[in-house]
Write a protein that holds these residues in place. Structure first.
Motif, PDB file in Angstrom:
ATOM      1  N   GLU A 199       0.822  -1.208   0.000  1.00 30.38           N
ATOM      2  CA  GLU A 199       0.000   0.000   0.000  1.00 30.38           C
ATOM      3  C   GLU A 199       0.860   1.263   0.000  1.00 30.38           C
ATOM      4  O   GLU A 199       0.427   2.317  -0.481  1.00 30.38           O
ATOM      5  CB  GLU A 199      -0.927  -0.012   1.218  1.00 30.38           C
ATOM      6  CG  GLU A 199      -2.026  -1.069   1.133  1.00 30.38           C
ATOM      7  CD  GLU A 199      -2.870  -1.142   2.391  1.00 30.38           C
ATOM      8  OE1 GLU A 199      -2.487  -0.520   3.402  1.00 30.38           O
ATOM      9  OE2 GLU A 199      -3.907  -1.842   2.359  1.00 30.38           O
ATOM     10  N   MET A 205      -2.075   0.193  -8.155  1.00 31.47           N
ATOM     11  CA  MET A 205      -2.910  -0.640  -7.288  1.00 31.47           C
ATOM     12  C   MET A 205      -4.355  -0.671  -7.792  1.00 31.47           C
ATOM     13  O   MET A 205      -5.037   0.354  -7.832  1.00 31.47           O
ATOM     14  CB  MET A 205      -2.892  -0.103  -5.865  1.00 31.47           C
ATOM     15  CG  MET A 205      -1.511  -0.107  -5.218  1.00 31.47           C
ATOM     16  SD  MET A 205      -0.959  -1.750  -4.742  1.00 31.47           S
ATOM     17  CE  MET A 205      -2.121  -2.124  -3.441  1.00 31.47           C
ATOM     18  N   VAL A 206      -4.809  -1.856  -8.193  1.00 33.32           N
ATOM     19  CA  VAL A 206      -6.227  -2.054  -8.485  1.00 33.32           C
ATOM     20  C   VAL A 206      -6.928  -2.438  -7.183  1.00 33.32           C
ATOM     21  O   VAL A 206      -7.994  -1.941  -6.855  1.00 33.32           O
ATOM     22  CB  VAL A 206      -6.427  -3.149  -9.546  1.00 33.32           C
ATOM     23  CG1 VAL A 206      -7.914  -3.397  -9.798  1.00 33.32           C
ATOM     24  CG2 VAL A 206      -5.714  -2.761 -10.842  1.00 33.32           C
ATOM     25  N   ASP A 207      -6.301  -3.327  -6.449  1.00 26.86           N
ATOM     26  CA  ASP A 207      -6.711  -3.703  -5.099  1.00 26.86           C
ATOM     27  C   ASP A 207      -5.485  -4.325  -4.442  1.00 26.86           C
ATOM     28  O   ASP A 207      -4.449  -4.514  -5.103  1.00 26.86           O
ATOM     29  CB  ASP A 207      -7.881  -4.692  -5.136  1.00 26.86           C
ATOM     30  CG  ASP A 207      -8.747  -4.604  -3.867  1.00 26.86           C
ATOM     31  OD1 ASP A 207      -8.161  -4.347  -2.793  1.00 26.86           O
ATOM     32  OD2 ASP A 207      -9.961  -4.793  -3.958  1.00 26.86           O
ATOM     33  N   PHE A 208      -5.569  -4.673  -3.164  1.00 22.24           N
ATOM     34  CA  PHE A 208      -4.383  -5.164  -2.467  1.00 22.24           C
ATOM     35  C   PHE A 208      -3.828  -6.433  -3.090  1.00 22.24           C
ATOM     36  O   PHE A 208      -2.623  -6.710  -3.030  1.00 22.24           O
ATOM     37  CB  PHE A 208      -4.690  -5.391  -0.979  1.00 22.24           C
ATOM     38  CG  PHE A 208      -5.386  -6.700  -0.703  1.00 22.24           C
ATOM     39  CD1 PHE A 208      -4.673  -7.838  -0.371  1.00 22.24           C
ATOM     40  CD2 PHE A 208      -6.771  -6.798  -0.799  1.00 22.24           C
ATOM     41  CE1 PHE A 208      -5.307  -9.043  -0.122  1.00 22.24           C
ATOM     42  CE2 PHE A 208      -7.416  -8.000  -0.558  1.00 22.24           C
ATOM     43  CZ  PHE A 208      -6.690  -9.133  -0.213  1.00 22.24           C
ATOM     44  N   TYR A 209      -4.692  -7.223  -3.745  1.00 19.16           N
ATOM     45  CA  TYR A 209      -4.241  -8.487  -4.329  1.00 19.16           C
ATOM     46  C   TYR A 209      -3.848  -8.338  -5.798  1.00 19.16           C
ATOM     47  O   TYR A 209      -3.268  -9.261  -6.376  1.00 19.16           O
ATOM     48  CB  TYR A 209      -5.338  -9.549  -4.196  1.00 19.16           C
ATOM     49  CG  TYR A 209      -6.590  -9.261  -5.015  1.00 19.16           C
ATOM     50  CD1 TYR A 209      -6.701  -9.713  -6.321  1.00 19.16           C
ATOM     51  CD2 TYR A 209      -7.628  -8.519  -4.487  1.00 19.16           C
ATOM     52  CE1 TYR A 209      -7.832  -9.419  -7.073  1.00 19.16           C
ATOM     53  CE2 TYR A 209      -8.760  -8.228  -5.214  1.00 19.16           C
ATOM     54  CZ  TYR A 209      -8.865  -8.684  -6.516  1.00 19.16           C
ATOM     55  OH  TYR A 209      -9.973  -8.384  -7.253  1.00 19.16           O
TER      56      TYR A 209
END
Length: 215
Positions: A199, A205-209
């Motif tokens: 982060e 970053m699309v999402d944390f995964y």
């Protein structure tokens, strides 16, 4: 009931089955030929056929590309060495294209059977258009199969070779339609600490995964 004498087809992650064969460049022990290099083993149905001629010529015309990316080529069909040499000569005379890579004379179909290139629903006497990408330690990394009547896509063969090599070198994964120069996917975090570090990174970053980065 399955025929228990029929060897199973190699799968992604398997060690490439070793074999001895006669080729257009001389005798071959496949494991020795790989010799810590990337290798592409590809089959074609028959010599002196139109689609196969375009495909083999395509590999020959890209020989410099494969050399630059330290990748060896090996062709195969269920034909004799004499047929192979006559075909190589015919194509060279008619088009100026020389098949310099070895072509396996698999007249007894032993290599075709070993690699699952004979698929009875398509043909029992001609190998389908199979492509095996084998890494320097001899592991099968990607497999493509095409029917007798559809030629392969050389740009896709080149793309996936570069994707495999790039993924190995950079410990990353490739998104849909990846081509060299585009961002790659960073492996998902395995700990909360890794999640927090991500982060705070400059990744896309699309999402944390799901995060991408430039190489």
């Amino acid at each position: 009931m399955n025929d228990q004498t029929t060897p199973s087809m190699p799968r992604i992650g398997d060690h490439a089955p070793d074999f001895k064969a006669m080729t257009t460049t001389g005798p071959m022990q496949f494991s020795e030929y790989i010799n810590n290099s990337w290798t592409i083993l590809f089959s074609h149905p028959a010599d002196f056929t139109p689609v196969c001629t375009t495909e083999m010529s395509g590999f020959a015309l890209e020989q410099k590309f494969f050399d630059e990316h330290k990748t060896k080529l090996v062709g195969l069909s269920i034909d004799s060495i004499h047929s192979h040499i006559a075909w190589v000569n015919n194509v060279k005379k008619n088009t100026g294209v020389l098949f310099e890579f070895p072509i396996i004379a698999d007249i007894d179909m032993s290599v075709s059977k070993l690699y699952g290139m004979l698929q009875p629903g398509e043909s029992e006497t001609a190998a389908v258009r199979a492509v095996f990408f084998i890494d320097p330690i001899g592991k099968i990394r990607l497999i493509m199969y095409y029917p007798l009547n559809v030629g392969r896509n050389m740009e896709e063969i080149k793309r996936v070779l570069l994707a495999l090599q790039t993924a190995d070198q950079n410990k990353c994964a490739m998104p849909l339609n990846w081509t060299p120069g585009e961002k790659v996917i960073v492996p998902p975090p395995k700990t909360v600490s890794e999640m927090l570090d991500r982060e705070a990174s400059d990744y896309e970053m699309v999402d944390f995964y799901l995060a991408k980065r430039s190489l």
